[in-house]
Write a protein that holds these residues in place. Sequence first.
Motif, PDB file in Angstrom:
ATOM      1  N   UNK A   1       1.912  52.989  50.022  1.00  0.00           N
ATOM      2  CA  UNK A   1       0.806  53.592  50.785  1.00  0.00           C
ATOM      3  C   UNK A   1      -0.509  52.977  50.310  1.00  0.00           C
ATOM      4  N   UNK A   2      -1.309  52.491  51.250  1.00  0.00           N
ATOM      5  CA  UNK A   2      -2.628  51.942  50.897  1.00  0.00           C
ATOM      6  C   UNK A   2      -3.711  52.755  51.581  1.00  0.00           C
ATOM      7  N   UNK A   3      -4.621  53.303  50.768  1.00  0.00           N
ATOM      8  CA  UNK A   3      -5.771  54.039  51.317  1.00  0.00           C
ATOM      9  C   UNK A   3      -6.998  53.564  50.543  1.00  0.00           C
ATOM     10  N   UNK A   4      -8.059  53.275  51.266  1.00  0.00           N
ATOM     11  CA  UNK A   4      -9.278  52.792  50.610  1.00  0.00           C
ATOM     12  C   UNK A   4      -9.747  53.820  49.574  1.00  0.00           C
ATOM     13  N   UNK A   5     -10.294  53.315  48.469  1.00  0.00           N
ATOM     14  CA  UNK A   5     -10.784  54.201  47.418  1.00  0.00           C
ATOM     15  C   UNK A   5     -12.301  54.365  47.568  1.00  0.00           C
ATOM     16  N   UNK A   6     -12.695  55.506  48.095  1.00  0.00           N
ATOM     17  CA  UNK A   6     -14.121  55.772  48.334  1.00  0.00           C
ATOM     18  C   UNK A   6     -14.883  56.096  47.067  1.00  0.00           C
TER      19      UNK A   6
ATOM     20  N   UNK B   1     -13.748  58.606  53.164  1.00  0.00           N
ATOM     21  CA  UNK B   1     -15.141  58.967  52.843  1.00  0.00           C
ATOM     22  C   UNK B   1     -15.554  58.352  51.508  1.00  0.00           C
ATOM     23  N   UNK B   2     -16.822  58.083  51.378  1.00  0.00           N
ATOM     24  CA  UNK B   2     -17.359  57.601  50.100  1.00  0.00           C
ATOM     25  C   UNK B   2     -17.825  58.814  49.289  1.00  0.00           C
ATOM     26  N   UNK B   3     -17.397  58.838  48.017  1.00  0.00           N
ATOM     27  CA  UNK B   3     -17.925  59.834  47.085  1.00  0.00           C
ATOM     28  C   UNK B   3     -17.220  61.181  47.115  1.00  0.00           C
TER      29      UNK B   3
ATOM     30  N   UNK C   1     -22.420  69.264  53.530  1.00  0.00           N
ATOM     31  CA  UNK C   1     -21.204  68.996  52.731  1.00  0.00           C
ATOM     32  C   UNK C   1     -20.420  67.789  53.249  1.00  0.00           C
ATOM     33  N   UNK C   2     -20.786  67.294  54.435  1.00  0.00           N
ATOM     34  CA  UNK C   2     -20.046  66.160  55.004  1.00  0.00           C
ATOM     35  C   UNK C   2     -20.580  64.862  54.386  1.00  0.00           C
ATOM     36  N   UNK C   3     -19.676  64.040  53.819  1.00  0.00           N
ATOM     37  CA  UNK C   3     -20.166  62.764  53.278  1.00  0.00           C
ATOM     38  C   UNK C   3     -20.877  61.969  54.376  1.00  0.00           C
ATOM     39  N   UNK C   4     -21.894  61.226  53.996  1.00  0.00           N
ATOM     40  CA  UNK C   4     -22.667  60.469  54.986  1.00  0.00           C
ATOM     41  C   UNK C   4     -22.235  59.014  55.061  1.00  0.00           C
ATOM     42  N   UNK C   5     -21.321  58.635  54.162  1.00  0.00           N
ATOM     43  CA  UNK C   5     -20.863  57.248  54.174  1.00  0.00           C
ATOM     44  C   UNK C   5     -19.352  57.184  54.067  1.00  0.00           C
ATOM     45  N   UNK C   6     -18.825  56.085  54.539  1.00  0.00           N
ATOM     46  CA  UNK C   6     -17.361  55.910  54.493  1.00  0.00           C
ATOM     47  C   UNK C   6     -17.032  54.444  54.305  1.00  0.00           C
ATOM     48  N   UNK C   7     -15.819  54.198  53.844  1.00  0.00           N
ATOM     49  CA  UNK C   7     -15.270  52.836  53.868  1.00  0.00           C
ATOM     50  C   UNK C   7     -14.357  52.797  55.083  1.00  0.00           C
ATOM     51  N   UNK C   8     -14.420  51.730  55.828  1.00  0.00           N
ATOM     52  CA  UNK C   8     -13.596  51.639  57.032  1.00  0.00           C
ATOM     53  C   UNK C   8     -13.128  50.214  57.290  1.00  0.00           C
TER      54      UNK C   8
ATOM     55  N   UNK D   1     -22.681  58.020  61.813  1.00  0.00           N
ATOM     56  CA  UNK D   1     -23.631  58.457  62.835  1.00  0.00           C
ATOM     57  C   UNK D   1     -23.811  59.973  62.703  1.00  0.00           C
ATOM     58  N   UNK D   2     -25.002  60.457  63.049  1.00  0.00           N
ATOM     59  CA  UNK D   2     -25.268  61.894  62.925  1.00  0.00           C
ATOM     60  C   UNK D   2     -24.250  62.694  63.743  1.00  0.00           C
ATOM     61  N   UNK D   3     -23.877  62.170  64.930  1.00  0.00           N
ATOM     62  CA  UNK D   3     -22.901  62.865  65.803  1.00  0.00           C
ATOM     63  C   UNK D   3     -21.555  63.013  65.088  1.00  0.00           C
ATOM     64  N   UNK D   4     -21.187  61.986  64.320  1.00  0.00           N
ATOM     65  CA  UNK D   4     -19.903  62.037  63.610  1.00  0.00           C
ATOM     66  C   UNK D   4     -19.969  63.057  62.479  1.00  0.00           C
ATOM     67  N   UNK D   5     -21.123  63.082  61.790  1.00  0.00           N
ATOM     68  CA  UNK D   5     -21.288  64.058  60.707  1.00  0.00           C
ATOM     69  C   UNK D   5     -21.183  65.471  61.299  1.00  0.00           C
TER      70      UNK D   5
END
Length: 300
Positions: A104-109, A74-76, A180-187, A163-167
């Motif tokens: 371990x590599x995980x994107x930094x949001x 997630x971003x933020x 409370x669900x972030x609306x953006x992500x790094x993927x 997508x709204x469905x994912x949120x």
Amino acid sequence: MRLIIRDDALAVGDYIANYISKRINEFAPTPERPFVLGLPTGSSPIPTYKALIKLVQAEKLSFKNVITFNMDEYVGLPRDHSESYHTFMFREFFSHVDIPPSQVNILDGNAEDLIAECNAYEARIKAVGGIELFLGGIGEDGHIAFNEPGSSLASRTRIKTLAFETILANARFFENDISKVPHMALTVGVATVLDSREVVIVVTGQRKSLALSKAIEEGVNHLWTLSALQMHPWALIVVDEDATAELHVKTVKYFRSIERVQDEVERTQAELKARGILKAGAADQQNSRMCTNNKNDRTS
Ligand SMILES: N[C@@H]1[C@@H](O)[C@H](O)[C@@H](COP(=O)(O)O)O[C@@H]1O
């Protein structure tokens, strides 16, 4: 593409964990030649993680020479938030196995420059020789990682608006409060997944059944990004009975028959080997040829 059907989510987890374990052990990774594994979050892979942890505890598997790349973040959301994918991965998996955290590599949001973070992630994957096996899950709309419907099938690691469905679907992890669900992500992108030498996808539960049927019974379509797997030379989808609810009976029968034939071939070879009719070396050669063929055979 192969489809493996098991009774329930636990059996799916056991199957995938044994499969990954076999791959890593056959690869025999060393510090100089590590096994590079892509990993997902979500509830679907949890039984797989639990089964992998058991294999490590039983000393049948080690992650000492494995490098991992997670699919998304997630971003933020603060890294130490209980629902960040970083927290999830250490809570559900990494803290219970012998992987050095530096591998371990995980994107930094929360990176200052999100685009640079995504580009550096792609570069890091390339620098370690690419991903050997990417394990993934899917969303109800058939998204792989956070590649929502309409994502380019040529996409690479980037920022995505959810997508709204994912949120809505992910609100269950945020006290059912969509604000409370972030609306953006790094993927990672669809192409990042397709670049890996092997892809294994876990799909469990009836709510994923429409996505599964769209992805394997219809054509490649950016509205169901999992369908891009049809273009991959070595893809395996492991599902439970519930997830097959929308598949045609003949599709289920077809994939079950493929698994049966493959099992028979392996049993016959083992018998011939045991009776000395097929020399061990020849059997192994034949097996590895079969394996190579499977890599290139989309129907197996
Ligand atoms: N970004 C993740 C996906 O990578 C994951 O596949 C999906 C499914 O989650 P679950 O397994 O909980 O249904 O959740 C999120 O959207």
